[in-house]
Write a protein that holds these residues in place. Structure first.
Motif, short mmCIF file in Angstrom:
data_model
loop_
_atom_site.label_atom_id
_atom_site.label_comp_id
_atom_site.label_asym_id
_atom_site.label_seq_id
_atom_site.Cartn_x
_atom_site.Cartn_y
_atom_site.Cartn_z
N GLN A 56 -13.47 -26.86 95.91
CA GLN A 56 -12.44 -27.70 95.29
C GLN A 56 -11.15 -27.59 96.09
N PRO A 57 -10.94 -28.47 97.06
CA PRO A 57 -9.76 -28.36 97.93
C PRO A 57 -8.41 -28.39 97.19
N ASP A 58 -8.40 -28.95 95.97
CA ASP A 58 -7.14 -28.97 95.25
C ASP A 58 -6.84 -27.63 94.57
N PHE A 59 -7.78 -26.68 94.63
CA PHE A 59 -7.52 -25.31 94.20
C PHE A 59 -7.06 -24.55 95.44
N THR A 60 -5.76 -24.50 95.64
CA THR A 60 -5.17 -24.02 96.88
C THR A 60 -5.09 -22.50 96.95
N GLU A 61 -4.71 -22.03 98.11
CA GLU A 61 -4.51 -20.58 98.27
C GLU A 61 -3.39 -20.10 97.35
N GLN A 62 -2.36 -20.91 97.16
CA GLN A 62 -1.28 -20.51 96.25
C GLN A 62 -1.80 -20.41 94.82
N ASP A 63 -2.74 -21.27 94.46
CA ASP A 63 -3.36 -21.17 93.13
C ASP A 63 -4.11 -19.84 92.99
N ILE A 64 -4.82 -19.44 94.05
CA ILE A 64 -5.53 -18.16 94.03
C ILE A 64 -4.53 -17.03 93.88
N VAL A 65 -3.45 -17.06 94.65
CA VAL A 65 -2.42 -16.03 94.57
C VAL A 65 -1.88 -15.94 93.15
N ASP A 66 -1.54 -17.08 92.59
CA ASP A 66 -0.97 -17.10 91.23
C ASP A 66 -1.94 -16.52 90.21
N GLU A 67 -3.20 -16.93 90.28
CA GLU A 67 -4.20 -16.43 89.34
C GLU A 67 -4.45 -14.93 89.52
N ALA A 68 -4.57 -14.49 90.76
CA ALA A 68 -4.82 -13.07 91.02
C ALA A 68 -3.65 -12.21 90.56
N CYS A 69 -2.43 -12.66 90.81
CA CYS A 69 -1.24 -11.91 90.39
C CYS A 69 -1.15 -11.85 88.87
N THR A 70 -1.44 -12.98 88.22
CA THR A 70 -1.44 -12.99 86.76
C THR A 70 -2.45 -12.00 86.22
N PHE A 71 -3.63 -11.98 86.80
CA PHE A 71 -4.67 -11.07 86.36
C PHE A 71 -4.25 -9.61 86.58
N MET A 72 -3.70 -9.31 87.75
CA MET A 72 -3.29 -7.94 88.05
C MET A 72 -2.20 -7.48 87.08
N LEU A 73 -1.24 -8.35 86.80
CA LEU A 73 -0.17 -7.98 85.88
C LEU A 73 -0.70 -7.81 84.46
N ALA A 74 -1.64 -8.64 84.05
CA ALA A 74 -2.22 -8.52 82.72
C ALA A 74 -2.97 -7.20 82.59
N VAL A 75 -3.75 -6.86 83.60
CA VAL A 75 -4.52 -5.62 83.56
C VAL A 75 -3.58 -4.41 83.57
N SER A 76 -2.54 -4.46 84.39
CA SER A 76 -1.61 -3.32 84.44
C SER A 76 -0.90 -3.17 83.10
N GLY A 77 -0.58 -4.28 82.43
CA GLY A 77 0.03 -4.20 81.10
C GLY A 77 -0.92 -3.62 80.08
N PHE A 78 -2.18 -4.00 80.18
CA PHE A 78 -3.20 -3.48 79.27
C PHE A 78 -3.38 -1.97 79.49
N LEU A 79 -3.40 -1.55 80.76
CA LEU A 79 -3.60 -0.13 81.04
C LEU A 79 -2.42 0.71 80.55
N ARG A 80 -1.22 0.15 80.57
CA ARG A 80 -0.06 0.89 80.06
C ARG A 80 -0.13 1.08 78.56
N LEU A 81 -0.82 0.18 77.86
CA LEU A 81 -0.93 0.29 76.41
C LEU A 81 -1.88 1.38 75.98
N LYS A 82 -2.78 1.79 76.85
CA LYS A 82 -3.77 2.80 76.49
C LYS A 82 -3.14 4.16 76.30
#
Length: 82
Positions: A56-82
């Motif tokens: 899907q060429p309209d799913f750009t590298e910046q889209d990947i960056v944004d999704e990966a960063c969102t996921f990393m931040l969500a996981v780090s927030g979850f791990l801090r809650l433990k």
């Protein structure tokens, strides 16, 4: 808009830039490994997003960056809650 002129805003932007740069380096590394066949093992979320971007060429590298960063931040927030 006042927040944009504060030290906190400046630090936040610097941290976001570092995270984005790190993510871009990891995307580049994973793309090279996947293209050269040098990777074997379980696929990560990043691998799947790279595959989607190829199909899907309209799913750009910046889209990947944004999704990966969102996921990393969500996981780090979850791990801090433990």
């Amino acid at each position: 808009w006042i927040y944009n002129f504060t030290q906190s805003a400046s630090e936040e932007l610097q941290q976001k830039k570092r995270l984005d740069d790190f993510t871009k380096r990891m995307i580049k590394k994973r793309r090279e490994e996947l293209e050269n066949g040098g990777f074997s093992g379980r696929k990560s979320l990043l691998d799947f997003m790279i595959e989607i971007s190829k199909a899907q060429p309209d799913f750009t590298e910046q889209d990947i960056v944004d999704e990966a960063c969102t996921f990393m931040l969500a996981v780090s927030g979850f791990l801090r809650l433990k």
